[in-house]
Enzyme design. Structure first.
Site, PDB file in Angstrom:
ATOM      1  N   ASP A  93       0.812  -1.219   0.000  1.00 18.58           N
ATOM      2  CA  ASP A  93       0.000   0.000   0.000  1.00 18.58           C
ATOM      3  C   ASP A  93       0.841   1.262   0.000  1.00 18.58           C
ATOM      4  OD1 ASP A  93      -2.718  -0.647  -0.020  1.00 18.58           O
ATOM      5  OD2 ASP A  93      -2.675  -1.253   2.083  1.00 18.58           O
TER       6      ASP A  93
HETATM    7  C1  BGC Z   1       0.475   1.258   6.279  1.00 22.31           C
HETATM    8  C2  BGC Z   1       0.191   0.041   5.447  1.00 22.31           C
HETATM    9  C3  BGC Z   1      -1.287  -0.113   5.273  1.00 22.31           C
HETATM   10  C4  BGC Z   1      -1.925   1.176   4.802  1.00 22.31           C
HETATM   11  C5  BGC Z   1      -3.425   1.005   4.773  1.00 22.31           C
HETATM   12  C6  BGC Z   1      -0.208   2.477   5.715  1.00 22.31           C
HETATM   13  O1  BGC Z   1       0.016   3.573   6.521  1.00 22.31           O
HETATM   14  O2  BGC Z   1       1.871   1.461   6.347  1.00 22.31           O
HETATM   15  O3  BGC Z   1       0.750  -1.104   6.055  1.00 22.31           O
HETATM   16  O4  BGC Z   1      -1.534  -1.126   4.358  1.00 22.31           O
HETATM   17  O5  BGC Z   1      -1.593   2.239   5.637  1.00 22.31           O
HETATM   18  O6  BGC Z   1      -4.093   2.115   4.324  1.00 22.31           O
HETATM   19  C1  NOJ Z   2      -1.382  -3.775   5.553  1.00 19.17           C
HETATM   20  C2  NOJ Z   2      -2.599  -3.811   4.690  1.00 19.17           C
HETATM   21  O1  NOJ Z   2      -3.719  -4.200   5.449  1.00 19.17           O
HETATM   22  C3  NOJ Z   2      -2.395  -4.763   3.535  1.00 19.17           C
HETATM   23  O2  NOJ Z   2      -3.524  -4.763   2.704  1.00 19.17           O
HETATM   24  C4  NOJ Z   2      -1.159  -4.403   2.770  1.00 19.17           C
HETATM   25  O3  NOJ Z   2      -0.972  -5.363   1.757  1.00 19.17           O
HETATM   26  C5  NOJ Z   2       0.051  -4.367   3.676  1.00 19.17           C
HETATM   27  N1  NOJ Z   2      -0.202  -3.495   4.793  1.00 19.17           N
HETATM   28  C6  NOJ Z   2       1.306  -3.898   2.948  1.00 19.17           C
HETATM   29  O4  NOJ Z   2       1.275  -2.546   2.670  1.00 19.17           O
END
Ligand code: BGC
Ligand code: NOJ
Length: 812
Positions: free
Chosen positions: A487
């Site tokens: 993400d």
């Molecule tokens: C986090 C990610 C997450 C995303 C969800 C980010 O701030 O680092 O792990 O998947 O937010 O929106």
């Molecule tokens: C947490 C999110 O929930 C997941 O959808 C994503 O793939 C990982 N972070 C990596 O960014």
């Protein structure tokens, strides 16, 4: 250093001191009513939706940490001293403090001044309430006069509004008290058909429902004025902050044991039966009274607890292993499976790191979670799949999230996370492999929940594939859109405004940035759909899909290989990301694992080279880093990933979700020891011995462990709600132990680590119990399988009509 120990026989983690590095929590509830409970009884409860039906208040970011929960106070009415058997909030130095976190229950107890108090907290399987089953014992030689005070602070339902909209909320609180039951009915007078209640099995000496009347002005939970004085004022909250407090006096003879039951529940009334008498504002108790009456009886409580334990036995018994490694056994048999069920229930909504107001059910997340629970609750997996598919967009894309109460896609989060659709194919494949329920493919499912748009589920899967096909970039690789699995790799965002969402802002037209991760997922998904199609007699379609997969593999080989490993992406300017040509972020873990799983360049040996690079450049004593070198500054064209300090989260932490992809890849290449080592390094039970460094719970996976570039190398964060749970479960059970459901039966292909003589597994699969014994016969890794004494050709156990089948596997 440890703060407790595993009790595997009882399937519990036993915490022996309350001051764990962080609150170590557990979850209560399996459907509808859920609670988070820490080892000192902190936490909160909600009904279905952690934001919109929050039952009790919890202050994230509070100091001291984890202040607020389901607290009991005991008071010695002779001397006036008072304490809490769960340590918080009074923090008395009690003897024999223990917290046993088990499967869907938590048991906390301690002894203070000769009074033993134990509280068992759980949510019955078929009720929307939480039970606090308190047992108090007088261990002294003299009679004791005690007061018991219970306490909860009610949330005014919408947790977000409750924490922000004070000008309104301080005026709307309403309660009712009848006998020993406190009803919280804020907004019930108008549009709500639900209320909460807090009941007690004993007659009350008094009660409080007004927070200030209980605590006293400017005081906190550690020293409530009413407890200090031993007197309650029967306050009735109108406005301000409604609480529930029961005051019960107990006289205990020497050695006497007493049991007091409290219920914290949620209840809905039919809209035309809200009030009694009609026209009044008094809650009609006709439907709730029997529920309260039932669970206030000790026999019913014990029965409900036994039923809960039996249910968990049933869930966990679907897969049980006895291997030479206790960390494997413990995680597979108990905790990893348990965590998979918790992620099934909660997705990413409510934990001690997820506030329950920010995120709904993630499309990508829920599809991956399914991989870890489908074998335990196939019927519910089916329901979940159909719910997910019903939020799909007509062009094959997906809402990135949906709301659990409405099951509708969440507009505010946006679509165009271009990896999303592939996960629906992979989860459906996993469901079919587990159940053989081919009929699900014919179920009519709408798009965006719009009546009239229904097509068979199979067509949803086809549109998933088409979605990627329609979005290819200059190299023929899939366009990344807002982001792919990662993400934080935001290649079209170019955000220079503080506070702007990296995930939902798209500042540049994204027709260039491409992702090798989506390419690998596409290959995996297209191959699965090819098999599914072949099974459905759609031969041409199957051939076509296999060709698409092969073409994409070629494209990755041509444009996604960096010489020593797979590239991560091309950015908005068409420049490589995750390449030796980069100063920072030269190598990323995700494509190495996923492209190997997808079989890209296997004939040419590319995966071997890629995994050697992972081994040399990313592997540490605490797990495999997401990338190296860490980004040291903010790169506008890469987005959130570069916003984190080096070694944290997506910027080069050990992002545990990705490690199992490497474990699986190593297993596929026959690197048995490297697969197991990768598994054990992040295995929470294995890390228990360094709990003071790891700091999160030693019984569940955390999303992230700080990487080598961070000053807190080895410290975990974001425990519980992470795709790490499902993927580690898949890696160990299906690829290392090698017991892998397939479309037409159970595949048995263990990769036995060199130090192992063998292992045995009991697996319930499509109505048959497979007793599988694996034994090493020689140094190699070839498998010879015998079924009920008869040699099997190959490694696929066909579906059996027998109740139980004995499988012997020789490895050599
Ligand atoms: C986090 C990610 C997450 C995303 C969800 C980010 O701030 O680092 O792990 O998947 O937010 O929106
Ligand atoms: C947490 C999110 O929930 C997941 O959808 C994503 O793939 C990982 N972070 C990596 O960014």
């Amino acid at each position: 250093m440890r703060f407790g120990y595993f009790d595997d026989v009882n399937r519990e983690y036993v915490i022996t001191r309350p001051d764990t590095p962080l609150p170590w929590i557990n979850y209560l509830g399996m459907r509808d009513f859920f609670s988070l409970i820490s080892n000192t009884a902190g936490g909160y409860a909600f009904y279905q939706d952690a934001r919109l039906r929050r039952i009790t208040r919890y202050r994230y970011n509070n100091v001291p940490l984890d202040m607020g929960g389901r607290y009991l106070y005991l008071r010695d009415d002779e001397g006036g001293e008072f304490w809490s058997p769960t340590w918080m909030p009074t923090r008395h130095q009690a003897e024999d403090y223990t917290c046993r976190h088990g499967m869907g229950y938590t048991h906390i107890g301690s002894t203070y001044r000769g009074i033993r108090a134990d509280v068992r907290y759980f949510v019955p399987l078929d009720a929307t309430l939480e039970i606090w089953d308190l047992t108090v014992e007088n261990l002294t030689e003299s009679p004791r006069e005690l007061s018991v005070f219970s306490s909860v602070e009610f949330c005014l339902w919408d947790a977000q509004d409750d924490a922000t909209n004070f000008q309104r909320n301080l005026n709307i609180g309403e309660v009712e008290v009848h006998d020993s039951v406190i009803y919280h009915k804020t907004e019930y007078r108008e549009r709500r058909d639900h209320f909460a209640y807090f009941a007690c099995s004993e007659p009350l000496t008094g009660f409080e429902t007004q927070r200030e009347a209980f605590l006293g002005a400017y005081r906190g939970w550690e020293r409530p004025q009413a407890v200090e004085r031993g007197v309650t004022s029967n306050s009735l909250s109108v406005g301000w902050s409604p609480v529930g407090v029961h005051h019960v006096r107990l006289r205990l003879a020497p050695g006497e044991v007493r049991r007091v039951i409290f219920l914290l529940g949620y209840h809905e009334n039919p809209p035309d039966r809200k009030f009694d008498p009609p026209g009044s504002h008094t809650i009609d108790k006709t439907t709730v009274a029997p529920v309260i009456g039932k669970y206030l009886q000790p026999g019913q409580v014990d029965g409900a607890f036994a039923a809960l334990r039996t249910a968990w036995d049933g869930l966990l018994n679907v897969f049980q292993v006895v291997s030479p490694d206790e960390h494997v056994n413990r995680m597979v048999n108990i905790w990893n499976a348990y965590q998979c069920m918790i992620t099934f229930n909660l997705s990413r909504s409510a934990s001690y790191f997820e506030s329950g107001i920010g995120r709904g059910m993630g499309f990508r997340d829920s599809n991956q979670d399914l991989l870890g629970f489908v074998h335990m609750v196939p019927e519910r997996a089916r329901e979940r799949l159909l719910d997910l598919a019903a939020t799909q967009l007509e062009d094959g894309g997906a809402y990135h999230q949906y709301q659990p109460l409405t099951k509708r896609g969440n507009d505010s989060v946006g679509s165009n996370f271009n990896d999303d659709p592939a996960w629906l194919v992979l989860s459906t494949a996993a469901y079919l492999k587990e159940t053989g329920d081919w009929g699900i493919l014919d179920v009519p499912v709408p798009y965006e929940n719009m009546p009239g748009t229904e097509t068979p589920l199979l067509e949803h899967l086809q549109r998933c594939i088409q979605y990627t096909q329609d979005r290819l970039g200059p190299h023929g690789l899939p366009l990344i859109g807002r982001a792919d699995w990662n993400d934080c790799l935001n290649l079209n965002t170019f955000s220079d405004q503080p506070g702007e969402s990296f995930q939902t802002t798209e500042n540049r037209n994204g027709q260039v940035a491409e992702s090798t991760v989506i390419a690998a997922l596409f290959i995996l998904a297209a191959k699965e759909l090819a098999e599914i199609s072949a099974h459905q007699g759609l031969t041409e379609e199957s051939v076509r899909l296999n060709r698409l997969a092969a073409d994409m593999a070629e494209t990755v080989q041509r444009s996604g290989w960096d010489g020593g490993w797979f590239l991560r992406a091309y950015d908005h300017f068409g420049e490589p990301v995750g390449s030796q040509a980069c100063d920072e972020g030269q190598i990323f873990i995700e494509p190495q694992g996923l492209c190997t799983m997808a079989g890209v360049g296997l004939a040419e040996g590319l995966p071997y080279t890629a995994l050697d690079a992972v081994h040399a450049r990313l592997t540490t004593e605490h797990g495999i880093l997401l990338l190296q070198p860490a980004f040291t500054r903010y790169h506008l064209h890469l987005g959130e990933i570069t916003s984190y300090p080096p070694g944290f989260k997506e910027n080069a932490s050990i992002f545990c979700h990705t490690n199992p992809w490497v474990m699986i890849a190593e297993a596929i290449l026959g690197h048995t020891d490297r697969a197991l080592e990768a598994y054990l390094r992040i295995n929470p039970s294995q890390r228990e011995a360094i709990s003071d460094l790891h700091r999160c719970e030693p019984y569940v996976y955390a999303q992230t462990i700080a990487g080598a570039d961070s000053p807190r190398f080895g410290e975990a964060k974001n425990s519980w709600l992470t795709g790490t749970a499902a993927w580690n479960y898949v890696a160990i059970t299906q690829w290392i132990l090698g017991i892998r459901p397939d479309y037409d039966g159970l595949r048995i292909e263990p990769v036995l680590p060199t130090g192992w003589e063998g292992f045995s597994v009991t697996r319930h699969y499509r109505g048959t119990t497979y007793e599988i014994k694996v034994q090493r016969q020689g140094p190699g890794n070839d498998c010879v399988v015998r079924v009920d004494g008869q040699p099997l050709e190959g490694t696929l156990l066909p579906q059996s009509a027998k109740e139980s089948v004995a499988v012997e596997v020789e490895i050599g």
